[in-house]
Design a protein around this motif. Structure first.
Motif, short mmCIF file in Angstrom:
data_model
loop_
_atom_site.label_atom_id
_atom_site.label_comp_id
_atom_site.label_asym_id
_atom_site.label_seq_id
_atom_site.Cartn_x
_atom_site.Cartn_y
_atom_site.Cartn_z
N HIS A 192 41.63 -11.23 67.81
CA HIS A 192 41.38 -12.27 68.11
C HIS A 192 42.25 -13.16 68.95
O HIS A 192 43.36 -13.43 69.35
CB HIS A 192 40.62 -13.51 66.86
CG HIS A 192 40.28 -12.51 66.31
ND1 HIS A 192 38.28 -12.38 66.45
CD2 HIS A 192 40.56 -12.14 65.51
CE1 HIS A 192 38.13 -11.97 65.53
NE2 HIS A 192 38.52 -11.54 64.62
N LEU B 22 39.64 -10.14 56.71
CA LEU B 22 38.69 -9.82 55.05
C LEU B 22 38.14 -8.21 54.88
O LEU B 22 37.89 -7.32 56.90
CB LEU B 22 37.23 -10.67 56.28
CG LEU B 22 37.22 -11.93 56.06
CD1 LEU B 22 35.98 -12.53 56.30
CD2 LEU B 22 36.93 -12.50 54.45
N ARG C 283 37.03 -4.19 71.38
CA ARG C 283 36.73 -5.59 71.64
C ARG C 283 36.08 -5.26 72.83
O ARG C 283 35.77 -3.60 73.44
CB ARG C 283 37.01 -7.04 71.98
CG ARG C 283 38.30 -7.04 70.95
CD ARG C 283 37.25 -7.58 69.76
NE ARG C 283 37.77 -8.45 68.09
CZ ARG C 283 37.18 -8.12 67.26
NH1 ARG C 283 36.11 -7.57 67.48
NH2 ARG C 283 38.53 -9.47 66.45
#
Ligand code: DOR
Ligand code: ZN
Length: 349
Positions: free
Chosen positions: A252, A220, A18
């Motif tokens: 997240h 995922l 990030r």
């Protein structure tokens, strides 16, 4: 006596760092364990140019706490418009170590991804020529395809034809999750390898629903069956150099995971090597961890193996309920639960 394991310092061949406050929050976890990491480019906006990769690399190095060492290995995010000229710039920069294929819509921040792989043939041929590896998120995206079949379908319809069409392109099939993927990699032509995450080695899909829905285990490609998990463990501990470590640690903010439409991603960087030690120990294969974690990835990418070491000790600890994450918090995998192995004090560089 406490069990100890000293290995050459590992690298993480698939990582999400990030940006901004989130980057500053997670980077020390990775840098304490790993010397280098292949850094995923799915920022918003995505890292699609060499210039953007250079700027992102500088922000990562600026976020590194004083006294820590870490080398970010940058990647470019492929779009329908990535040009051979951009590939050549990336290669010439010396800081870009691959380009990532996200099929459009496959996962977090993939909306700018590739809609038709054939549009990229010129760029991919240029990558083969320049010997810049392709990293692949291997899932088809059609809403009609069952979420548990998306990887297998990707192999048949996209990856196998691509590997044959551009035979000299080196390919990393990222975060493989199925027996079908393991079989495909074993039978594939030279120059094709795969990363495996700790969650796919330690968990099968039942874990997503153990006592209720577990949003922090949703990633995922999604967790698969116990049979798939066993095939992944076999591959990881086999000593086959085509399988190596890539955590896919994907932070997240808590409220975006604990949500009516929760984001995909498991955060594992706080225990990025310790979790693999658990998986290898369960398989009776701890002596094979070093090659999987510290040798095969570097060899594939043509980079030197690290020369320093880390030491793991078998001494249980409890992961915190959450870490600070900018204005929010980050729930790590195993929050409030025990982990079997820990880094010995002094193992951080
Ligand atoms: O679970 C995932 N999270 N899978 C991906 O492919 C992307 C990642 C992320 O960036 O959060
Ligand atoms: Zn990823």
């Amino acid at each position: 006596m406490t069990a100890r394991l000293t290995i050459q310092r590992p690298d993480d061949w698939h990582l999400h760092l990030r940006d901004g406050a989130a980057l500053a929050a997670v980077l020390p976890h990775t840098a304490a364990r790993f010397a280098r990491a292949i850094v995923m480019p799915n920022l918003k906006p995505p890292v699609t140019t060499t210039e953007a990769a250079q700027a992102y690399r500088a922000r990562i190095l600026a976020a590194l706490p004083a006294g820590m060492r870490f080398e970010p290995l940058m990647t470019l995010y492929l779009t329908d418009r990535t040009s051979p000229a951009e590939i050549l710039r990336a290669k010439a920069s010396g800081i870009v170590h691959g380009c990532k294929l996200y099929p459009a819509g496959a996962t977090t921040h993939s909306d700018a991804g590739v809609t038709d792989i054939r549009r990229l043939d010129d760029a991919l041929a240029c990558m083969a020529e320049a010997d810049l590896p392709l990293q692949v998120h291997g899932e088809v995206t059609g809403a009609e395809v069952d979420v548990f079949d998306r990887e297998a379908r990707f192999i048949e319809t996209i990856l196998a034809p691509l590997a044959e069409r551009i035979p000299r392109l080196r390919i990393v099939f990222e975060h493989v999750t199925t027996r079908a993927a393991v079989q495909f990699v074993r039978g594939a032509r030279a120059g094709l390898a795969a990363t495996i995450t700790p969650q796919h080695l330690l968990l099968a899909r039942n874990a997503l629903f153990a006592g209720g829905i577990r949003p922090h285990l949703y990633c995922l490609p999604i967790l698969k069956t116990e049979d798939d998990r066993c095939a992944l463990v076999d591959a990881a501990v086999s000593g086959d150099p085509r399988f190596f470590l890539g955590t896919d640690s994907a932070p997240h903010a808590r409220h975006t995971k604990e949500n009516a439409c929760g984001c995909a991603g498991v955060y594992s960087a706080h225990a990025g090597i310790e979790l693999y030690a658990e998986a290898f120990e369960s398989a009776g294969a701890l002596p094979r961890l070093e090659a999987f974690a510290s040798h095969f990835g570097a060899d594939f990418y043509g980079l030197p193996r690290n020369t320093d070491t880390i030491t793991l000790v078998k001494s249980p600890w409890t992961a915190p309920a959450a870490y600070p994450f900018g204005d929010d918090s980050l729930v790590p995998w195993r929050a409030g639960e025990p982990l079997a192995w820990q880094l010995e004090a002094g193992s951080a560089p």
